[in-house]
Design a protein around this motif. Structure first.
Motif, PDB file in Angstrom:
ATOM      1  N   ILE A   3       1.005  23.437  76.552  1.00  0.00           N
ATOM      2  CA  ILE A   3       1.875  23.141  76.701  1.00  0.00           C
ATOM      3  C   ILE A   3       2.707  20.879  77.379  1.00  0.00           C
ATOM      4  O   ILE A   3       1.486  20.925  77.948  1.00  0.00           O
ATOM      5  N   GLU A   4       3.024  20.179  76.356  1.00  0.00           N
ATOM      6  CA  GLU A   4       3.320  18.973  76.825  1.00  0.00           C
ATOM      7  C   GLU A   4       4.570  19.499  77.679  1.00  0.00           C
ATOM      8  O   GLU A   4       5.849  19.906  77.609  1.00  0.00           O
ATOM      9  N   ASP A   5       4.292  18.390  78.600  1.00  0.00           N
ATOM     10  CA  ASP A   5       5.736  18.063  79.659  1.00  0.00           C
ATOM     11  C   ASP A   5       6.017  17.182  79.541  1.00  0.00           C
ATOM     12  O   ASP A   5       5.678  16.041  78.743  1.00  0.00           O
ATOM     13  N   VAL A   6       7.972  17.473  80.184  1.00  0.00           N
ATOM     14  CA  VAL A   6       8.943  16.462  78.992  1.00  0.00           C
ATOM     15  C   VAL A   6       9.495  16.244  80.462  1.00  0.00           C
ATOM     16  O   VAL A   6       9.927  16.705  81.192  1.00  0.00           O
ATOM     17  N   ALA A   7       8.904  15.189  81.190  1.00  0.00           N
ATOM     18  CA  ALA A   7      10.407  14.315  82.138  1.00  0.00           C
ATOM     19  C   ALA A   7      11.131  13.431  81.948  1.00  0.00           C
ATOM     20  O   ALA A   7      11.997  13.339  80.896  1.00  0.00           O
ATOM     21  N   ILE A   8      12.199  14.480  83.127  1.00  0.00           N
ATOM     22  CA  ILE A   8      13.133  14.165  82.853  1.00  0.00           C
ATOM     23  C   ILE A   8      13.793  13.870  84.057  1.00  0.00           C
ATOM     24  O   ILE A   8      13.611  13.910  85.169  1.00  0.00           O
ATOM     25  N   THR A   9      15.184  12.429  84.036  1.00  0.00           N
ATOM     26  CA  THR A   9      15.098  11.850  85.248  1.00  0.00           C
ATOM     27  C   THR A   9      16.628  12.427  86.279  1.00  0.00           C
ATOM     28  O   THR A   9      16.620  12.725  87.277  1.00  0.00           O
ATOM     29  N   GLY A  10      17.580  13.524  84.835  1.00  0.00           N
ATOM     30  CA  GLY A  10      18.251  14.423  86.180  1.00  0.00           C
ATOM     31  C   GLY A  10      18.138  15.783  86.135  1.00  0.00           C
ATOM     32  O   GLY A  10      16.824  15.966  86.407  1.00  0.00           O
ATOM     33  N   GLY A  51      23.719  23.729  73.691  1.00  0.00           N
ATOM     34  CA  GLY A  51      24.178  24.094  75.081  1.00  0.00           C
ATOM     35  C   GLY A  51      23.705  24.224  75.960  1.00  0.00           C
ATOM     36  O   GLY A  51      23.913  23.764  77.228  1.00  0.00           O
ATOM     37  N   ARG A  52      22.442  24.922  75.531  1.00  0.00           N
ATOM     38  CA  ARG A  52      22.049  25.344  76.571  1.00  0.00           C
ATOM     39  C   ARG A  52      21.425  24.777  77.792  1.00  0.00           C
ATOM     40  O   ARG A  52      20.482  23.600  76.986  1.00  0.00           O
ATOM     41  N   GLN A  53      21.336  24.650  79.039  1.00  0.00           N
ATOM     42  CA  GLN A  53      21.296  23.816  80.774  1.00  0.00           C
ATOM     43  C   GLN A  53      19.662  24.121  80.390  1.00  0.00           C
ATOM     44  O   GLN A  53      18.754  25.433  80.879  1.00  0.00           O
ATOM     45  N   LEU A  54      18.570  22.959  80.369  1.00  0.00           N
ATOM     46  CA  LEU A  54      17.486  23.475  80.601  1.00  0.00           C
ATOM     47  C   LEU A  54      17.611  22.843  82.554  1.00  0.00           C
ATOM     48  O   LEU A  54      17.888  21.632  82.223  1.00  0.00           O
ATOM     49  N   VAL A  55      15.845  23.027  83.145  1.00  0.00           N
ATOM     50  CA  VAL A  55      16.607  22.596  84.465  1.00  0.00           C
ATOM     51  C   VAL A  55      14.190  22.939  84.596  1.00  0.00           C
ATOM     52  O   VAL A  55      14.189  22.982  83.741  1.00  0.00           O
ATOM     53  N   LYS A  56      13.828  21.710  85.715  1.00  0.00           N
ATOM     54  CA  LYS A  56      13.030  21.250  85.276  1.00  0.00           C
ATOM     55  C   LYS A  56      11.843  22.702  86.136  1.00  0.00           C
ATOM     56  O   LYS A  56      12.510  23.520  86.588  1.00  0.00           O
ATOM     57  N   VAL A  60      10.080  25.501  76.513  1.00  0.00           N
ATOM     58  CA  VAL A  60      10.888  26.133  75.243  1.00  0.00           C
ATOM     59  C   VAL A  60       9.271  26.056  74.004  1.00  0.00           C
ATOM     60  O   VAL A  60       8.899  25.306  74.821  1.00  0.00           O
ATOM     61  N   GLU A  61       9.448  26.794  73.943  1.00  0.00           N
ATOM     62  CA  GLU A  61       8.479  26.919  72.604  1.00  0.00           C
ATOM     63  C   GLU A  61      10.163  27.245  71.900  1.00  0.00           C
ATOM     64  O   GLU A  61      10.655  27.779  71.374  1.00  0.00           O
ATOM     65  N   ILE A  62       9.103  26.628  70.585  1.00  0.00           N
ATOM     66  CA  ILE A  62       9.556  26.442  69.658  1.00  0.00           C
ATOM     67  C   ILE A  62       8.994  26.550  68.256  1.00  0.00           C
ATOM     68  O   ILE A  62       7.393  26.018  68.333  1.00  0.00           O
ATOM     69  N   ALA A  63       9.191  27.342  67.947  1.00  0.00           N
ATOM     70  CA  ALA A  63       8.633  28.133  66.496  1.00  0.00           C
ATOM     71  C   ALA A  63       8.360  27.002  65.026  1.00  0.00           C
ATOM     72  O   ALA A  63       9.503  27.354  64.383  1.00  0.00           O
ATOM     73  N   THR A  64       7.304  26.519  64.397  1.00  0.00           N
ATOM     74  CA  THR A  64       7.370  26.185  63.864  1.00  0.00           C
ATOM     75  C   THR A  64       6.527  26.201  61.833  1.00  0.00           C
ATOM     76  O   THR A  64       5.289  27.358  62.432  1.00  0.00           O
ATOM     77  N   PRO A  65       6.293  25.896  61.209  1.00  0.00           N
ATOM     78  CA  PRO A  65       5.286  27.015  60.088  1.00  0.00           C
ATOM     79  C   PRO A  65       4.038  25.955  60.818  1.00  0.00           C
ATOM     80  O   PRO A  65       3.372  26.330  60.276  1.00  0.00           O
ATOM     81  N   GLN A  66       4.108  25.162  61.348  1.00  0.00           N
ATOM     82  CA  GLN A  66       2.867  24.252  61.434  1.00  0.00           C
ATOM     83  C   GLN A  66       2.203  25.292  63.068  1.00  0.00           C
ATOM     84  O   GLN A  66       0.691  24.792  63.047  1.00  0.00           O
ATOM     85  N   GLY A  67       2.518  26.634  63.355  1.00  0.00           N
ATOM     86  CA  GLY A  67       2.647  26.627  64.433  1.00  0.00           C
ATOM     87  C   GLY A  67       3.978  26.321  65.273  1.00  0.00           C
ATOM     88  O   GLY A  67       4.360  25.752  65.327  1.00  0.00           O
ATOM     89  N   THR A  68       3.109  27.181  66.912  1.00  0.00           N
ATOM     90  CA  THR A  68       4.106  26.616  67.875  1.00  0.00           C
ATOM     91  C   THR A  68       3.982  26.196  68.498  1.00  0.00           C
ATOM     92  O   THR A  68       2.507  25.598  69.169  1.00  0.00           O
ATOM     93  N   THR A  69       5.153  25.298  69.098  1.00  0.00           N
ATOM     94  CA  THR A  69       5.010  24.573  70.093  1.00  0.00           C
ATOM     95  C   THR A  69       6.030  24.070  71.560  1.00  0.00           C
ATOM     96  O   THR A  69       6.902  24.531  71.438  1.00  0.00           O
ATOM     97  N   ALA A  70       5.352  23.892  72.555  1.00  0.00           N
ATOM     98  CA  ALA A  70       5.720  24.471  73.834  1.00  0.00           C
ATOM     99  C   ALA A  70       6.092  23.118  74.906  1.00  0.00           C
ATOM    100  O   ALA A  70       4.707  21.803  74.402  1.00  0.00           O
ATOM    101  N   TYR A  71       7.502  23.204  75.402  1.00  0.00           N
ATOM    102  CA  TYR A  71       7.384  22.173  76.317  1.00  0.00           C
ATOM    103  C   TYR A  71       7.593  23.141  77.879  1.00  0.00           C
ATOM    104  O   TYR A  71       8.979  24.262  77.750  1.00  0.00           O
ATOM    105  N   ARG A  72       7.471  21.678  78.448  1.00  0.00           N
ATOM    106  CA  ARG A  72       8.067  22.115  80.071  1.00  0.00           C
ATOM    107  C   ARG A  72       8.664  20.768  80.591  1.00  0.00           C
ATOM    108  O   ARG A  72       8.520  20.223  80.665  1.00  0.00           O
ATOM    109  N   ILE A  73       9.752  21.491  81.107  1.00  0.00           N
ATOM    110  CA  ILE A  73      10.724  20.438  82.021  1.00  0.00           C
ATOM    111  C   ILE A  73      10.119  20.453  83.232  1.00  0.00           C
ATOM    112  O   ILE A  73       9.850  20.892  83.859  1.00  0.00           O
ATOM    113  N   ALA A  74       9.892  18.987  83.383  1.00  0.00           N
ATOM    114  CA  ALA A  74       9.338  17.898  84.603  1.00  0.00           C
ATOM    115  C   ALA A  74       9.846  17.232  85.140  1.00  0.00           C
ATOM    116  O   ALA A  74      11.037  16.438  84.997  1.00  0.00           O
TER     117      ALA A  74
END
Length: 74
Positions: A3-10, A51-56, A60-74
Protein backbone atom coordinates in the motif's frame (compact mmCIF):
# COMPACT_ATOMS: atom_id res chain seq x y z
CA UNK A 1 -0.15 -6.32 -1.65
CA UNK A 2 1.85 -3.18 -0.91
CA UNK A 3 0.00 0.00 0.00
CA UNK A 4 1.49 3.31 -1.10
CA UNK A 5 0.78 6.33 1.11
CA UNK A 6 -0.49 9.45 -0.67
CA UNK A 7 -0.10 12.60 1.42
CA UNK A 8 -2.78 15.25 1.00
CA UNK A 9 -2.63 18.81 2.29
CA UNK A 10 -6.33 19.37 2.92
CA UNK A 11 -8.99 17.37 4.72
CA UNK A 12 -10.03 15.33 1.67
CA UNK A 13 -9.39 14.49 -1.98
CA UNK A 14 -11.92 13.25 -4.52
CA UNK A 15 -11.47 9.81 -6.03
CA UNK A 16 -11.08 11.16 -9.57
CA UNK A 17 -8.39 13.57 -8.39
CA UNK A 18 -6.53 10.74 -6.67
CA UNK A 19 -6.56 8.64 -9.83
CA UNK A 20 -5.09 11.53 -11.81
CA UNK A 21 -2.56 12.44 -9.09
CA UNK A 22 -1.25 8.86 -8.94
CA UNK A 23 -1.10 8.63 -12.77
CA UNK A 24 -3.67 5.83 -12.86
CA UNK A 25 -5.84 8.08 -15.05
CA UNK A 26 -4.67 10.62 -17.62
CA UNK A 27 -7.79 12.82 -17.41
CA UNK A 28 -11.06 13.25 -15.60
CA UNK A 29 -12.85 11.36 -18.36
CA UNK A 30 -10.33 8.52 -18.06
CA UNK A 31 -10.88 8.47 -14.28
CA UNK A 32 -14.65 8.28 -14.80
CA UNK A 33 -14.24 5.29 -17.11
CA UNK A 34 -11.98 3.47 -14.64
CA UNK A 35 -14.37 4.08 -11.74
CA UNK A 36 -17.45 3.10 -13.79
CA UNK A 37 -15.79 -0.20 -14.72
CA UNK A 38 -16.15 -1.43 -11.12
CA UNK A 39 -12.40 -1.96 -10.75
CA UNK A 40 -12.02 0.54 -7.89
CA UNK A 41 -12.62 -0.29 -4.23
CA UNK A 42 -12.62 2.07 -1.27
CA UNK A 43 -12.38 0.37 2.10
CA UNK A 44 -12.98 -2.99 0.40
CA UNK A 45 -16.27 -1.90 -1.22
CA UNK A 46 -16.71 -1.25 -4.95
CA UNK A 47 -16.98 2.49 -5.58
CA UNK A 48 -18.61 3.86 -8.74
CA UNK A 49 -18.66 7.58 -7.85
CA UNK A 50 -15.71 9.51 -9.26
CA UNK A 51 -16.55 12.37 -6.87
CA UNK A 52 -16.35 10.18 -3.75
CA UNK A 53 -14.59 12.13 -1.01
CA UNK A 54 -11.59 10.36 0.45
CA UNK A 55 -10.21 11.29 3.85
CA UNK A 56 -7.02 10.39 5.66
CA UNK A 57 -6.91 6.68 6.42
CA UNK A 58 -9.04 5.59 3.44
CA UNK A 59 -7.53 2.77 1.37
CA UNK A 60 -8.22 2.72 -2.38
CA UNK A 61 -7.55 -0.41 -4.43
CA UNK A 62 -7.47 -0.34 -8.23
CA UNK A 63 -7.55 -3.60 -10.19
CA UNK A 64 -5.44 -3.45 -13.36
CA UNK A 65 -4.24 -6.10 -15.81
CA UNK A 66 -0.84 -5.93 -14.06
CA UNK A 67 -2.40 -6.59 -10.63
CA UNK A 68 -4.01 -4.60 -7.86
CA UNK A 69 -2.53 -1.27 -6.80
CA UNK A 70 -3.42 0.19 -3.41
CA UNK A 71 -3.14 3.69 -2.00
CA UNK A 72 -3.75 4.95 1.55
CA UNK A 73 -4.67 8.58 2.05
CA UNK A 74 -2.23 10.08 4.54
Amino acid sequence: MDIEDVAITGDMIRLGQLLKYTNVAESGADAATIVASGDVRVGGEVETRRGRQLVKGDVVEIATPQGTTAYRIA
